[in-house]
Scaffold this motif. Structure first.
Motif, PDB file in Angstrom:
ATOM      1  N   LEU A   5       0.837  -1.201   0.000  1.00  0.00           N
ATOM      2  CA  LEU A   5       0.000   0.000   0.000  1.00  0.00           C
ATOM      3  C   LEU A   5       0.873   1.252   0.000  1.00  0.00           C
ATOM      4  O   LEU A   5       0.531   2.270  -0.597  1.00  0.00           O
ATOM      5  CB  LEU A   5      -0.936  -0.004   1.207  1.00  0.00           C
ATOM      6  CG  LEU A   5      -2.059  -1.054   1.157  1.00  0.00           C
ATOM      7  CD1 LEU A   5      -2.777  -1.135   2.486  1.00  0.00           C
ATOM      8  CD2 LEU A   5      -3.041  -0.729   0.037  1.00  0.00           C
ATOM      9  N   PHE A   9       0.653   4.435  -2.829  1.00  0.00           N
ATOM     10  CA  PHE A   9       0.400   5.851  -2.568  1.00  0.00           C
ATOM     11  C   PHE A   9       1.580   6.757  -2.879  1.00  0.00           C
ATOM     12  O   PHE A   9       1.419   7.964  -2.991  1.00  0.00           O
ATOM     13  CB  PHE A   9      -0.073   6.057  -1.124  1.00  0.00           C
ATOM     14  CG  PHE A   9      -1.498   5.650  -0.945  1.00  0.00           C
ATOM     15  CD1 PHE A   9      -2.520   6.518  -1.322  1.00  0.00           C
ATOM     16  CD2 PHE A   9      -1.838   4.398  -0.464  1.00  0.00           C
ATOM     17  CE1 PHE A   9      -3.847   6.146  -1.193  1.00  0.00           C
ATOM     18  CE2 PHE A   9      -3.159   4.020  -0.337  1.00  0.00           C
ATOM     19  CZ  PHE A   9      -4.168   4.891  -0.706  1.00  0.00           C
ATOM     20  N   ILE A 129      -9.050  12.257   2.765  1.00  0.00           N
ATOM     21  CA  ILE A 129     -10.093  12.795   1.897  1.00  0.00           C
ATOM     22  C   ILE A 129     -10.264  14.304   2.050  1.00  0.00           C
ATOM     23  O   ILE A 129     -11.028  14.917   1.328  1.00  0.00           O
ATOM     24  CB  ILE A 129     -11.458  12.086   2.121  1.00  0.00           C
ATOM     25  CG1 ILE A 129     -11.922  12.233   3.575  1.00  0.00           C
ATOM     26  CG2 ILE A 129     -11.344  10.606   1.777  1.00  0.00           C
ATOM     27  CD1 ILE A 129     -13.333  11.673   3.797  1.00  0.00           C
ATOM     28  N   THR A 143      -2.414   6.756  10.425  1.00  0.00           N
ATOM     29  CA  THR A 143      -2.566   5.592   9.542  1.00  0.00           C
ATOM     30  C   THR A 143      -1.362   4.665   9.688  1.00  0.00           C
ATOM     31  O   THR A 143      -0.220   5.133   9.714  1.00  0.00           O
ATOM     32  CB  THR A 143      -2.656   6.060   8.072  1.00  0.00           C
ATOM     33  OG1 THR A 143      -3.605   7.125   7.988  1.00  0.00           O
ATOM     34  CG2 THR A 143      -3.097   4.917   7.154  1.00  0.00           C
ATOM     35  N   SER A 235     -12.643   1.833   0.147  1.00  0.00           N
ATOM     36  CA  SER A 235     -12.335   1.120  -1.098  1.00  0.00           C
ATOM     37  C   SER A 235     -12.106  -0.363  -0.863  1.00  0.00           C
ATOM     38  O   SER A 235     -11.790  -1.110  -1.772  1.00  0.00           O
ATOM     39  CB  SER A 235     -11.106   1.733  -1.751  1.00  0.00           C
ATOM     40  OG  SER A 235      -9.995   1.454  -0.934  1.00  0.00           O
ATOM     41  N   THR A 236     -12.264  -0.809   0.362  1.00  0.00           N
ATOM     42  CA  THR A 236     -11.886  -2.157   0.783  1.00  0.00           C
ATOM     43  C   THR A 236     -12.819  -3.269   0.300  1.00  0.00           C
ATOM     44  O   THR A 236     -13.843  -3.013  -0.323  1.00  0.00           O
ATOM     45  CB  THR A 236     -11.938  -2.184   2.319  1.00  0.00           C
ATOM     46  OG1 THR A 236     -13.239  -1.713   2.719  1.00  0.00           O
ATOM     47  CG2 THR A 236     -10.902  -1.269   2.932  1.00  0.00           C
ATOM     48  N   LEU A 305      -8.866  -1.628   7.657  1.00  0.00           N
ATOM     49  CA  LEU A 305      -9.280  -1.564   6.250  1.00  0.00           C
ATOM     50  C   LEU A 305      -8.621  -2.717   5.513  1.00  0.00           C
ATOM     51  O   LEU A 305      -7.386  -2.781   5.429  1.00  0.00           O
ATOM     52  CB  LEU A 305      -8.876  -0.207   5.662  1.00  0.00           C
ATOM     53  CG  LEU A 305      -9.570   0.956   6.378  1.00  0.00           C
ATOM     54  CD1 LEU A 305      -8.579   2.002   6.827  1.00  0.00           C
ATOM     55  CD2 LEU A 305     -10.650   1.561   5.494  1.00  0.00           C
TER      56      LEU A 305
HETATM   57  C1  LIG Z   1      -5.617   1.333   2.228  1.00  0.00           C
HETATM   58  C2  LIG Z   1      -6.192   2.494   2.346  1.00  0.00           C
HETATM   59  C3  LIG Z   1      -7.664   2.707   2.343  1.00  0.00           C
HETATM   60  C4  LIG Z   1      -7.801   4.190   2.620  1.00  0.00           C
HETATM   61  C5  LIG Z   1      -6.592   4.735   1.974  1.00  0.00           C
HETATM   62  C6  LIG Z   1      -5.476   3.793   2.473  1.00  0.00           C
HETATM   63  C7  LIG Z   1      -5.168   4.065   3.942  1.00  0.00           C
HETATM   64  C8  LIG Z   1      -6.303   4.779   4.664  1.00  0.00           C
HETATM   65  C9  LIG Z   1      -7.714   4.453   4.160  1.00  0.00           C
HETATM   66  C10 LIG Z   1      -8.708   5.593   4.392  1.00  0.00           C
HETATM   67  C11 LIG Z   1      -9.250   5.687   5.830  1.00  0.00           C
HETATM   68  C12 LIG Z   1     -10.296   6.840   5.895  1.00  0.00           C
HETATM   69  C13 LIG Z   1     -11.267   6.836   4.721  1.00  0.00           C
HETATM   70  C14 LIG Z   1     -10.530   6.635   3.376  1.00  0.00           C
HETATM   71  C15 LIG Z   1     -11.502   6.811   2.209  1.00  0.00           C
HETATM   72  C16 LIG Z   1      -9.294   7.525   3.325  1.00  0.00           C
HETATM   73  O1  LIG Z   1      -9.218   8.590   2.818  1.00  0.00           O
HETATM   74  O2  LIG Z   1      -8.244   6.868   3.953  1.00  0.00           O
HETATM   75  C17 LIG Z   1      -9.829   5.290   3.426  1.00  0.00           C
HETATM   76  C18 LIG Z   1      -9.102   4.838   2.153  1.00  0.00           C
HETATM   77  C19 LIG Z   1      -9.989   3.981   1.261  1.00  0.00           C
HETATM   78  O3  LIG Z   1     -10.673   3.072   1.740  1.00  0.00           O
HETATM   79  O4  LIG Z   1     -10.019   4.247   0.067  1.00  0.00           O
END
Ligand SMILES: C=C1C[C@]23C[C@H]1CC[C@H]2[C@@]12CCC[C@@](C)(C(=O)O1)[C@H]2[C@@H]3C(=O)O
Ligand SMILES: O=C(O)CCC(=O)C(=O)O
Ligand SMILES: [Fe+2]
Length: 358
Positions: A5, A9, A129, A143, A235-236, A305
């Motif tokens: 991951l 990113f 977000i 995170t 997105s999980t 997640l």
């Molecule tokens: C593996 C992931 C999943 C992420 C991004 C990354 C780490 C943190 C997760 C979250 C957590 C908060 C909502 C979200 C929408 C966000 O902005 O960060 C999530 C995102 C996703 O589920 O898309």
């Protein structure tokens, strides 16, 4: 080496106009930059569900013989449910709550030593977000992807090893629970292991990966005009959320509006994410959710997640696709999807939807 991951990113820096928080405790009034109106979020003012309807997300006992069908039906109608008798030791939940509380109680300066970098996914900072909104959210987050050792060492020079062990133990338990829940939900649709080759039950879960998101919503002077975490879907495949004893999580239902998920001590909230919606060919609902804040009690939550390894192609299970129609979604890896989401946010799902030809 599989793509992690963190790798995903790295190519998607987020540029936040405001990358760290003020000291919330010193604010007696809500600053303008934190005041939300319907203009800032279309659903901000959507009707809250009247408590009188009695509609609530189901609380499912995992030991119940009908657990699978109850989970399946909750995934279709709500895209979420709470679980009791999930097998995760209470001390572990209390431990992770304690860790989360102590992290956010650290002085701002210390927390910023572990600040998330622009190209990073791990560390301390505002919600990812945030970049999609004009207003700031009344929350702070941390995170974890991969080992938290480097960050934890900066936060707790003495205790970091204990806290690393705790996170590892928590992730292991969540991982096992998540795959169990996924299979219960799939079994309820008549989908079995032969139908999904990559997700074998007996493979030590070496096809899955996860992130842990710790959230803190401080006490807020004007909660009705503030937003803890704006409406989004995860997105999980599945997300498992632990919340402390303070309400704040809300789910959106087209027919009911925003419904609050009441904290039930010892239980966990599970929600369907976008990838599970795709895998189920749209049968399971990826639920829109958000977190509100309040004036008297601060709130903590820990989101696990969970999804497949970055390069595994997820497509609607053929069994769930009608023989005369095409699948609802194109196939997509978590990596591709996270990138789409990083650009298009809540429109990501509709972008990979197959449109019916006239
Ligand atoms: C593996 C992931 C999943 C992420 C991004 C990354 C780490 C943190 C997760 C979250 C957590 C908060 C909502 C979200 C929408 C966000 O902005 O960060 C999530 C995102 C996703 O589920 O898309
Ligand atoms: O704090 C909550 O209840 C929600 C957190 C959440 O949705 C997330 O971290 O993805
Ligand atoms: Fe979420």
């Amino acid at each position: 080496m599989p793509t992690t991951l963190t790798d995903v990113f790295r190519g998607h820096p987020i540029h936040l106009p405001h990358s760290h928080q003020p000291d919330f405790t010193s604010l007696r009034e809500l600053p303008d930059s934190y005041t939300w109106t319907p203009k800032d979020d279309l659903l901000f003012a959507a009707a809250p569900s009247p408590p009188a309807t009695g509609e609530n997300i189901p609380l499912i006992d995992l030991n119940h013989p009908d657990a699978a069908s109850q989970i399946g039906s909750a995934c279709r109608t709500w895209g979420a449910f709470q679980i009791a008798n999930h097998g995760v030791p209470l001390e572990l939940l209390q431990g992770i709550e304690f860790l989360t509380g102590s992290l956010f109680r650290l002085p701002v300066k210390r927390k910023l030593k572990a600040a998330r970098s622009e190209t990073g996914v791990s560390g301390y900072g505002v919600a990812r977000i945030s970049s999609f909104f004009n207003k700031q959210m009344w929350s702070e987050g941390f995170t974890i992807t991969g080992s938290p050792l480097n960050d934890f060492r900066k936060l707790w020079p003495q205790l970091h090893l204990n806290y690393c062990d705790l996170v590892e133990e928590y992730e292991e338990q969540m991982q096992k629970l998540a795959s169990k829940l996924m299979w219960l939900a799939l079994n309820s649709l008549g989908v079995s292991e032969e139908d999904i080759k990559w997700a074998s039950v007996n493979s030590d879960l070496n096809w899955a990966q996860s992130a842990l998101q710790l959230n803190h919503y401080p006490v807020c002077p004007e909660p009705d005009r503030a937003m803890g975490l704006a409406a989004h879907t995860d997105s999980t495949l599945l997300t498992i959320l632990y919340q402390n004893n303070t309400a704040g999580l809300q789910l959106f239902r087209d027919d009911l509006g925003w419904v609050t998920v009441p904290p039930v001590p010892g239980s966990l909230v599970v929600n369907v994410g976008d990838l599970f919606h795709i895998l189920s060919n749209g049968l399971f609902k990826s639920v829109l959710h958000r977190a509100r804040v309040n004036q008297t009690k601060s709130r903590l939550s820990v989101a696990f997640l969970w999804g497949p390894l970055s390069d595994i192609k997820i497509s609607p299970v053929p069994k769930l696709v009608s023989p005369v129609e095409s699948p609802l979604y194109q196939s997509v890896t978590w990596k591709e999807y996270l990138r789409t989401k990083a650009v298009h946010f809540n429109k990501a799902l509709s972008m990979i939807r197959n449109h019916v030809e006239e």
